[in-house]
Design a protein around this motif. Sequence first.
Motif, short mmCIF file in Angstrom:
data_model
loop_
_atom_site.label_atom_id
_atom_site.label_comp_id
_atom_site.label_asym_id
_atom_site.label_seq_id
_atom_site.Cartn_x
_atom_site.Cartn_y
_atom_site.Cartn_z
N ALA A 113 0.70 -1.35 -0.02
CA ALA A 113 -0.37 -0.15 0.13
C ALA A 113 0.32 1.29 0.51
O ALA A 113 0.51 2.34 -0.88
CB ALA A 113 -0.90 -0.15 1.31
N PRO A 114 1.91 0.87 0.60
CA PRO A 114 2.40 2.75 0.99
C PRO A 114 3.52 3.16 -0.28
O PRO A 114 3.73 4.49 -0.53
CB PRO A 114 3.85 2.35 1.80
N GLU A 115 3.64 1.69 -1.28
CA GLU A 115 4.51 1.72 -2.76
C GLU A 115 3.83 2.55 -3.76
O GLU A 115 3.68 3.45 -4.34
CB GLU A 115 4.70 0.79 -3.23
N TRP A 116 2.08 2.06 -3.96
CA TRP A 116 1.37 2.59 -4.49
C TRP A 116 1.05 4.08 -3.93
O TRP A 116 0.48 4.61 -5.03
CB TRP A 116 0.23 2.11 -4.29
N LEU A 117 1.06 4.50 -3.32
CA LEU A 117 0.62 6.03 -2.06
C LEU A 117 1.81 6.55 -2.30
O LEU A 117 1.65 7.85 -3.65
CB LEU A 117 0.53 6.05 -0.97
N GLU A 118 2.74 6.45 -3.10
CA GLU A 118 4.10 7.39 -2.76
C GLU A 118 4.59 7.64 -4.17
O GLU A 118 4.52 8.02 -4.78
CB GLU A 118 5.11 5.84 -2.49
N PHE A 119 3.69 6.43 -5.26
CA PHE A 119 3.83 6.32 -7.09
C PHE A 119 2.93 7.41 -7.33
O PHE A 119 2.84 7.93 -8.09
CB PHE A 119 3.35 4.92 -7.28
N ARG A 120 1.66 7.15 -6.04
CA ARG A 120 0.31 7.85 -6.89
C ARG A 120 0.28 9.41 -6.78
O ARG A 120 0.43 10.51 -7.12
CB ARG A 120 -1.26 7.67 -5.44
N ARG A 121 1.54 9.90 -5.26
CA ARG A 121 1.77 11.07 -5.18
C ARG A 121 2.87 11.86 -6.42
O ARG A 121 2.71 12.91 -5.88
CB ARG A 121 2.08 10.88 -3.72
#
Length: 228
Positions: A113-121
């Motif tokens: 989940a943090p990997e995706w949130l960082e990519f999204r940001r």
Amino acid sequence: MQGSQRQHTIVALRPFSSRAKKNGTIFKSPTSRIRVGRREDGVIQPLEPEHFDGSIAAVTHPADRLILALAAVHAARSAAIRRLQLDDLDIGNRRPSVDGRTRRLDELTLQVAPEWLEFRRHRCPDTANPHLLINKHTAPGTGPIGKSSVAGPALHHQTAALERLRVDRQLDEAVARGPIRSTSPRPSASATFSGGSRVARGEWGPLCAAQRRCERQYRVPHVWRCLS
């Protein structure tokens, strides 16, 4: 015609025959006395290790990795995954919420989940879309991603597709809880979480023999190791 092809053909012809009868083209519908019969669902079998390996190797995008984790660990349906909001993923308290039901945040989801949130940001820093999963089409707006975007291209030709992963997770929880009798008035927790009508209807009975032969300890830990 036999089997599902016959059933689909009869169901498709009925509205045409009714329309033709209503317009006076024919006097009697030729499909009115043909019984479709009840379609029996096949017995759901647990996925094999190689099926997991193929799906895990296919997901390389951070969003697809998160989608796979939500389906394989939380038994989340694709529609529920599309509706997830940013507020539903409470990483600090480790309490994600899917379709209004709160779950414990496992180690696998906590990692991807943090990997995706960082990519999204990084990819869409100015987006105001409240949904957890977005793409280039939905980032300028506020709507959810489309059905085809929920790990569709990545898992399209895989045996362990998104729905199979979700059902396999339900099967895994059914094994842990033991066979569910068809007369039981209370469905399992996994059925309550994901709306799994098969578990709620008590249709896991014929699977008991196959369930006990499968290596239950392999599933979620293996997915976690491969995505790590």
